[in-house]
Motif scaffolding. Structure first.
Motif, short mmCIF file in Angstrom:
data_model
loop_
_atom_site.label_atom_id
_atom_site.label_comp_id
_atom_site.label_asym_id
_atom_site.label_seq_id
_atom_site.Cartn_x
_atom_site.Cartn_y
_atom_site.Cartn_z
N MET A 54 0.85 -1.18 0.00
CA MET A 54 0.00 0.00 0.00
C MET A 54 0.89 1.24 0.00
O MET A 54 1.77 1.39 0.83
N ALA A 55 0.63 2.12 -0.93
CA ALA A 55 1.38 3.38 -1.00
C ALA A 55 0.92 4.31 0.12
O ALA A 55 -0.20 4.22 0.61
N VAL A 56 1.80 5.20 0.50
CA VAL A 56 1.49 6.15 1.57
C VAL A 56 0.29 7.02 1.18
O VAL A 56 -0.55 7.35 2.00
N THR A 57 0.19 7.37 -0.09
CA THR A 57 -0.90 8.24 -0.54
C THR A 57 -2.24 7.50 -0.65
O THR A 57 -3.25 8.13 -0.92
N ASP A 58 -2.25 6.18 -0.43
CA ASP A 58 -3.49 5.40 -0.48
C ASP A 58 -4.16 5.30 0.89
O ASP A 58 -5.13 4.57 1.05
N MET A 59 -3.67 6.03 1.86
CA MET A 59 -4.26 6.01 3.20
C MET A 59 -5.67 6.59 3.13
O MET A 59 -5.94 7.50 2.33
N PRO A 60 -6.60 6.07 3.95
CA PRO A 60 -7.99 6.53 3.89
C PRO A 60 -8.16 8.04 4.06
O PRO A 60 -8.94 8.66 3.34
N LEU A 61 -7.42 8.65 4.98
CA LEU A 61 -7.56 10.10 5.19
C LEU A 61 -7.17 10.87 3.94
O LEU A 61 -7.88 11.79 3.52
N LEU A 62 -6.06 10.50 3.34
CA LEU A 62 -5.63 11.19 2.13
C LEU A 62 -6.59 10.94 0.97
O LEU A 62 -6.85 11.84 0.17
N GLY A 63 -7.14 9.74 0.89
CA GLY A 63 -8.13 9.43 -0.15
C GLY A 63 -9.38 10.27 0.01
O GLY A 63 -9.94 10.77 -0.97
N MET A 64 -9.83 10.44 1.25
CA MET A 64 -11.02 11.26 1.50
C MET A 64 -10.75 12.72 1.13
O MET A 64 -11.60 13.37 0.52
N LEU A 65 -9.59 13.21 1.49
CA LEU A 65 -9.27 14.61 1.16
C LEU A 65 -9.15 14.80 -0.35
O LEU A 65 -9.60 15.81 -0.89
N ARG A 66 -8.56 13.83 -1.06
CA ARG A 66 -8.47 13.90 -2.52
C ARG A 66 -9.85 13.91 -3.14
O ARG A 66 -10.14 14.71 -4.04
N THR A 67 -10.74 13.03 -2.66
CA THR A 67 -12.11 12.98 -3.18
C THR A 67 -12.83 14.29 -2.92
O THR A 67 -13.54 14.80 -3.78
N LYS A 68 -12.64 14.84 -1.74
CA LYS A 68 -13.28 16.10 -1.37
C LYS A 68 -12.79 17.24 -2.27
O LYS A 68 -13.59 18.06 -2.73
N MET A 69 -11.49 17.26 -2.56
CA MET A 69 -10.96 18.31 -3.44
C MET A 69 -11.50 18.15 -4.86
O MET A 69 -11.84 19.14 -5.51
N GLN A 70 -11.60 16.92 -5.34
CA GLN A 70 -12.15 16.68 -6.68
C GLN A 70 -13.61 17.10 -6.73
O GLN A 70 -14.07 17.67 -7.73
N TRP A 71 -14.36 16.85 -5.66
CA TRP A 71 -15.76 17.25 -5.59
C TRP A 71 -15.87 18.77 -5.65
O TRP A 71 -16.72 19.32 -6.37
N HIS A 72 -15.00 19.47 -4.92
CA HIS A 72 -15.04 20.94 -4.93
C HIS A 72 -14.69 21.49 -6.31
O HIS A 72 -15.27 22.49 -6.74
N GLN A 73 -13.77 20.83 -7.02
CA GLN A 73 -13.44 21.27 -8.37
C GLN A 73 -14.65 21.12 -9.29
O GLN A 73 -14.97 22.03 -10.07
N ALA A 74 -15.32 19.98 -9.22
CA ALA A 74 -16.50 19.75 -10.06
C ALA A 74 -17.62 20.71 -9.70
O ALA A 74 -18.33 21.22 -10.57
N ARG A 75 -17.79 20.98 -8.40
CA ARG A 75 -18.85 21.89 -7.96
C ARG A 75 -18.56 23.31 -8.44
O ARG A 75 -19.47 24.03 -8.86
N GLN A 76 -17.29 23.73 -8.40
CA GLN A 76 -16.94 25.07 -8.86
C GLN A 76 -17.28 25.23 -10.34
O GLN A 76 -17.77 26.28 -10.75
N LYS A 77 -17.03 24.18 -11.13
CA LYS A 77 -17.37 24.22 -12.55
C LYS A 77 -18.88 24.37 -12.74
O LYS A 77 -19.33 25.17 -13.57
N LEU A 78 -19.66 23.63 -11.97
CA LEU A 78 -21.11 23.70 -12.08
C LEU A 78 -21.64 25.06 -11.63
O LEU A 78 -22.54 25.62 -12.27
N LEU A 79 -21.08 25.63 -10.58
CA LEU A 79 -21.50 26.96 -10.12
C LEU A 79 -21.16 28.02 -11.17
O LEU A 79 -21.94 28.95 -11.40
N ALA A 80 -20.01 27.87 -11.82
CA ALA A 80 -19.64 28.80 -12.88
C ALA A 80 -20.60 28.70 -14.06
O ALA A 80 -20.95 29.71 -14.68
N GLU A 81 -21.05 27.49 -14.38
CA GLU A 81 -22.05 27.32 -15.45
C GLU A 81 -23.36 27.99 -15.07
O GLU A 81 -24.02 28.59 -15.92
#
Length: 134
Positions: A1-28
């Motif tokens: 298991m890579a260090v970046t595959d830890m659950p906390l880091l995965g949740m933060l990555r998912t959260k950042m990706q969600w915010h990026q997608a939401r920002q695009k939708l709000l801009a639309e």
């Protein structure tokens, strides 16, 4: 298991990706503020399984398996949640975008993204210290 595959880091990555997608939708939403009949959209907040830290499924039944596929009618895309607009917010042209609300959401979304990115960076820094790389 890579260090970046830890659950906390995965949740933060998912959260950042969600915010990026939401920002695009709000801009639309802001870009289409003058389009007749346009309804604003927003993304549903992601939820995580407490045991594994993985994103929990929403149980909607249908998912897009390819970006080229057509979304189901009334569906705004993967994870999308059409925002309900009350009647007094809809203009005579049928447009329901409230620019003040969209800009407030955009600002909140940006600060939440920055918080998640900062937490991600600090978590990586702590891991580097723990393994003696810093």
């Amino acid at each position: 298991m890579a260090v970046t595959d830890m659950p906390l880091l995965g949740m933060l990555r998912t959260k950042m990706q969600w915010h990026q997608a939401r920002q695009k939708l709000l801009a639309e939403n802001v870009a289409n503020a003058d389009m007749p009949g346009f309804r604003p959209r927003d993304l549903a907040q992601p939820s995580f399984d407490r045991a594994t830290g993985l994103a929990a499924s929403t149980g909607s039944g249908m998912t897009l398996t390819n970006a080229g596929h057509i979304a189901a009618s009334g569906d705004a895309g993967v994870g999308a949640d059409p925002r309900r607009v009350t009647e007094f917010e809809i203009r005579p042209s049928g447009n329901g975008v409230n620019l003040e609300d969209e800009m407030m959401k955009s600002g909140d979304n940006q600060s939440d993204y920055q918080l998640a990115a900062s937490m991600y960076q600090k978590s990586l820094d702590v891991l580097k210290i723990a393994i003696g790389k810093k």
